[in-house]
Design a protein around this motif. Structure first.
Motif, short mmCIF file in Angstrom:
data_model
loop_
_atom_site.label_atom_id
_atom_site.label_comp_id
_atom_site.label_asym_id
_atom_site.label_seq_id
_atom_site.Cartn_x
_atom_site.Cartn_y
_atom_site.Cartn_z
N GLN A 55 1.58 -1.11 2.25
CA GLN A 55 1.98 -2.01 1.43
C GLN A 55 1.12 -1.94 0.25
O GLN A 55 -0.33 -1.82 0.40
CB GLN A 55 2.34 -3.21 1.79
CG GLN A 55 3.41 -3.11 3.15
CD GLN A 55 4.07 -4.55 3.65
OE1 GLN A 55 3.84 -5.55 2.62
NE2 GLN A 55 4.11 -4.77 4.76
N GLY A 56 1.57 -1.98 -0.86
CA GLY A 56 0.75 -2.11 -2.21
C GLY A 56 0.46 -0.76 -2.92
O GLY A 56 -0.43 -0.85 -3.83
N VAL A 57 0.84 0.25 -2.27
CA VAL A 57 0.50 1.36 -2.83
C VAL A 57 1.46 1.87 -4.23
O VAL A 57 2.62 1.38 -4.16
CB VAL A 57 1.08 2.65 -1.96
CG1 VAL A 57 0.59 3.98 -2.40
CG2 VAL A 57 0.13 2.64 -0.70
N THR A 97 7.51 3.13 -1.74
CA THR A 97 8.35 2.54 -0.67
C THR A 97 9.04 3.58 0.13
O THR A 97 8.73 4.87 -0.11
CB THR A 97 9.42 1.54 -1.10
OG1 THR A 97 10.54 2.54 -1.62
CG2 THR A 97 8.97 0.62 -2.13
N ALA A 98 9.56 3.05 1.14
CA ALA A 98 10.35 3.98 2.12
C ALA A 98 11.37 4.94 1.43
O ALA A 98 11.62 6.20 1.87
CB ALA A 98 10.81 3.32 3.21
N ASP A 150 11.70 -1.83 3.12
CA ASP A 150 10.83 -1.09 2.13
C ASP A 150 9.73 -0.24 2.93
O ASP A 150 8.99 0.67 2.22
CB ASP A 150 10.32 -1.99 1.08
CG ASP A 150 11.27 -2.35 0.11
OD1 ASP A 150 12.47 -1.50 0.09
OD2 ASP A 150 11.15 -3.36 -0.46
N TYR A 151 9.34 -0.67 3.97
CA TYR A 151 8.02 -0.30 4.66
C TYR A 151 8.12 0.37 5.74
O TYR A 151 7.05 0.72 6.65
CB TYR A 151 7.01 -1.26 4.52
CG TYR A 151 6.74 -1.99 3.17
CD1 TYR A 151 6.27 -1.24 2.26
CD2 TYR A 151 7.13 -3.34 2.95
CE1 TYR A 151 6.12 -1.88 0.78
CE2 TYR A 151 6.96 -3.83 1.54
CZ TYR A 151 6.42 -3.08 0.70
OH TYR A 151 6.51 -3.69 -0.48
N THR A 152 9.54 0.60 6.40
CA THR A 152 9.50 1.43 7.71
C THR A 152 10.24 2.47 7.58
O THR A 152 11.55 2.50 6.91
CB THR A 152 10.03 0.50 8.70
OG1 THR A 152 9.35 -0.55 8.91
CG2 THR A 152 10.19 1.25 9.93
N ILE A 192 7.11 12.66 -3.19
CA ILE A 192 7.52 12.58 -4.75
C ILE A 192 8.31 11.28 -4.86
O ILE A 192 8.93 10.70 -3.95
CB ILE A 192 8.20 13.92 -5.11
CG1 ILE A 192 9.53 13.92 -4.51
CG2 ILE A 192 7.36 15.15 -4.77
CD1 ILE A 192 10.72 15.18 -5.22
N PRO A 193 8.09 10.77 -6.28
CA PRO A 193 8.95 9.38 -6.53
C PRO A 193 10.20 9.48 -6.92
O PRO A 193 10.88 10.29 -7.67
CB PRO A 193 8.04 9.05 -7.80
CG PRO A 193 7.56 10.46 -8.42
CD PRO A 193 7.52 11.19 -7.21
#
Length: 598
Positions: free
Chosen positions: A125-127, A136-137, A188-190, A211-212
């Motif tokens: 988290q926090g990246v 996020t995921a 968001d994180y799994t 990639i974003p």
């Protein structure tokens, strides 16, 4: 950084060790630590003018001998020269250590379900992306969904191997459904990877650079390779420790530190890449106009003693994670399918000039590979007889045909196949008495490859094979021709291999985009599939035997002559501290690099 050479090669081509590389830059897997011939850097904390600890600030300059073709997107780039940028700007969920074991990266931990069909990863988290947006995921799902999407291959994508084992891939790729089942997010994180069946390469598959979504979500897949976010500095966005900020196309590429990097602010202010001819790299190192030279080609073996005598330089020498080949075109695509980017082995047109196995084997016997190593590499390389990195447990150096240099045997095989000189001009005609000429193609940029081409021509002509040595081409032109031509016979190339898993199907499977010679052998394809099919594939001894059988078949059928694996020869100025090379790259945790005395 540890998530290097994600691909297949990232050809990465190193083309010769240049294309595709892509090859060359995807994270990979494996078990064994190579026999590392690394010279330990001098002057790190030993009183040799080095301070007690890392310092902030300073820039360093690296050199590469060929300009990137300009596609800076992990899911579409094909050359190792782009990887020199992307290795610093983008990251995967997992990375690898010096033993080729997977370690956390953007994902901090992971678990498998009981039958190994699901891999669930908990993300950091926090990246922050380089533009300040949060990672996020959803970005992970988007990356893999894009690679799996209809039109990806037609747009030039070659990373299918990362998605073909995902659940629902075939239906999604065919456009039969809009629902992508392969990768899903739980918050968001799994993120969970769902595989069609238990997957022995699950960690490797989950290691691809991300990639974003917020940059590319509204761009059709076909347009991503030509979008500014894939091409232009300042618009190429990753999560890595450095941002791609400026370039003079074909000359210079500038990276600046990502101050909000999630692992901590990098020590260096920036890294500048200069594109220079191999012939001047030695002088630039000596004059300290450049600070390091590494992937994909390093410095020349002929210059080893000279570089070693430069007190301000450290040398890293270790077995290369790749090899050089002379590929043989077994088949060609039709002009229509070539233009459309379609890969359908059932429609390929056989290359009659190389249709005889005896002819292909004669070519292998006619090439003095050890002579190339002794004469061009000054002994800094080795003959290998299978297209798997020697560092992997799967490499079989004994059972495949070794093809020792034996021109008399080459001549006999050609005679037996009906290729004889009927008009006394010194060159053989085909069994129908027609002129028989093989074209040999190679790209510019790598001096060893350029010098080897006419030598190989002489070796083949010495056994009566008439060679048409084509004019070399710049890499940017060579690669498209390699992909789409319908009449080439022989080609020179180099691969930087993915370190994730020894599975060679991403380069040599019949439908692989990098299978440029269009080798089509269903029995070989079946072996590649068997090596990944559970439950047996979870036993390494089983996979090792299957890959041994495949390597024997490769060497018998000869889609390519493996010319040699040269040693990686990298050099860097001792003012750079914190370099800890991996078996496949010098670019490990560059946020921890720092310079002394600035």
């Amino acid at each position: 950084m540890k998530n290097r050479k994600h691909w297949l090669l990232m050809l990465i081509f190193v083309l010769l060790l240049g294309i595709l590389a892509a090859c060359s830059s995807d994270a990979g897997e494996g078990d064994n630590e190579p026999d590392d011939g690394t010279e330990q850097p001098e002057g790190e904390g030993d009183g040799d003018g080095v301070t007690d600890g890392p310092q902030m600030g300073g820039t360093i300059v690296g050199a590469m001998d060929t300009a990137p073709t300009g596609l800076f997107n992990p899911i579409f780039y094909t050359e190792a020269y782009e990887a020199n940028i992307l290795d610093f700007t983008h990251e995967g969920l997992l990375s690898q250590n010096e033993n080729l074991e997977f370690e956390p990266n953007l994902a901090k931990k992971w678990t498998f379900n009981e039958d190994q069909t699901q891999l669930t990863l908990e993300l950091e988290q926090g990246v922050k992306w380089h533009d300040g947006e949060e990672f996020t995921a959803a970005d992970v799902v988007f990356t893999y969904k894009t690679i799996a999407s209809p039109g990806y291959v037609e747009a030039g994508g070659v990373r299918d191997d990362y998605v073909i084992r995902l659940k629902g891939f075939e239906a999604f790729r065919a456009g039969e459904t809009d629902v992508f089942e392969g990768v899903t997010a739980d918050g968001d994180y799994t993120v969970t990877f769902h595989f069609t069946e238990p997957n022995v390469t699950a960690l490797s598959d989950a290691s691809f650079p991300i990639i974003p979504e917020h940059i590319f979500k509204d761009i059709p897949v076909a347009e991503i390779p030509t979008h500014a976010a894939s091409l232009e500095p300042g618009k190429v966005i990753g999560t890595g420790p450095f941002k791609f900020t400026e370039m003079i196309d074909g000359e210079q590429y500038v990276l600046e530190k990502h101050a909000d990097y999630w692992k901590g602010e990098p020590y260096l202010d920036g890294i500048t890449w200069r594109v220079v001819d191999q012939a001047v790299i030695l002088g630039l190192l000596e004059n300290q106009e450049i600070d390091f030279v590494a992937d994909p080609n390093g410095f020349q073996p002929a210059d080893y003693e000279t570089v070693a005598a430069m007190d301000h330089l450290s040398i890293i020498e270790q077995p290369d994670f790749g090899y050089q080949i002379m590929g043989l075109f077994h088949n060609h695509r039709t002009p229509e399918e070539s233009e459309a980017g379609v890969i359908n082995p059932e429609n390929w047109v056989p290359n009659e000039d190389l249709a005889s196995k005896e002819v292909r084997q004669a070519i292998a016997y006619a090439i003095n590979r050890q002579g190339l190593i002794d004469g061009l590499l000054y002994g800094k390389g080795s003959v290998i007889n299978a297209p798997i990195a020697t560092q992997f447990w799967a490499y079989d150096g004994e059972n495949p045909n070794q093809y020792p240099f034996d021109p008399e045997k080459a001549k006999q095989l050609l005679d037996d196949a009906g290729y004889v000189d009927t008009n006394g001009d010194g060159f053989r005609e085909d069994p129908n008495g027609e002129e028989w000429v093989l074209s040999l193609h190679f790209p510019l940029g790598n001096q060893l490859r350029e010098r080897s081409a006419p030598i190989i021509e002489e070796m083949l002509e010495a056994v009566g094979i008439n060679i048409d040595l084509a004019q070399p081409m710049e890499m940017a032109a060579y690669v498209p021709e390699l992909e789409t031509n319908t009449d080439w016979d022989l080609y020179l190339l180099g691969w930087s291999l993915g370190s994730g898993d020894p599975d060679p199907s991403g380069l040599w499977g019949s439908t692989a985009a990098y299978n440029f010679g269009r080798w089509y052998n269903p029995e070989a394809d079946q072996l590649l599939q068997d090596a990944l099919t559970p439950p047996d594939a979870f036993e390494q001894d089983y996979r090792k035997q299957v890959y041994s059988d495949w390597q024997v078949m490769f060497q018998d059928d000869l889609p390519a002559v493996i010319l040699y694996a040269q040693n990686s020869l990298w050099a860097y100025n001792k003012r750079i501290q914190g370099i800890e090379p991996l078996p496949y790259s010098m670019y490990n945790e560059p946020q921890l690099w720092w310079v002394n005395g600035e």
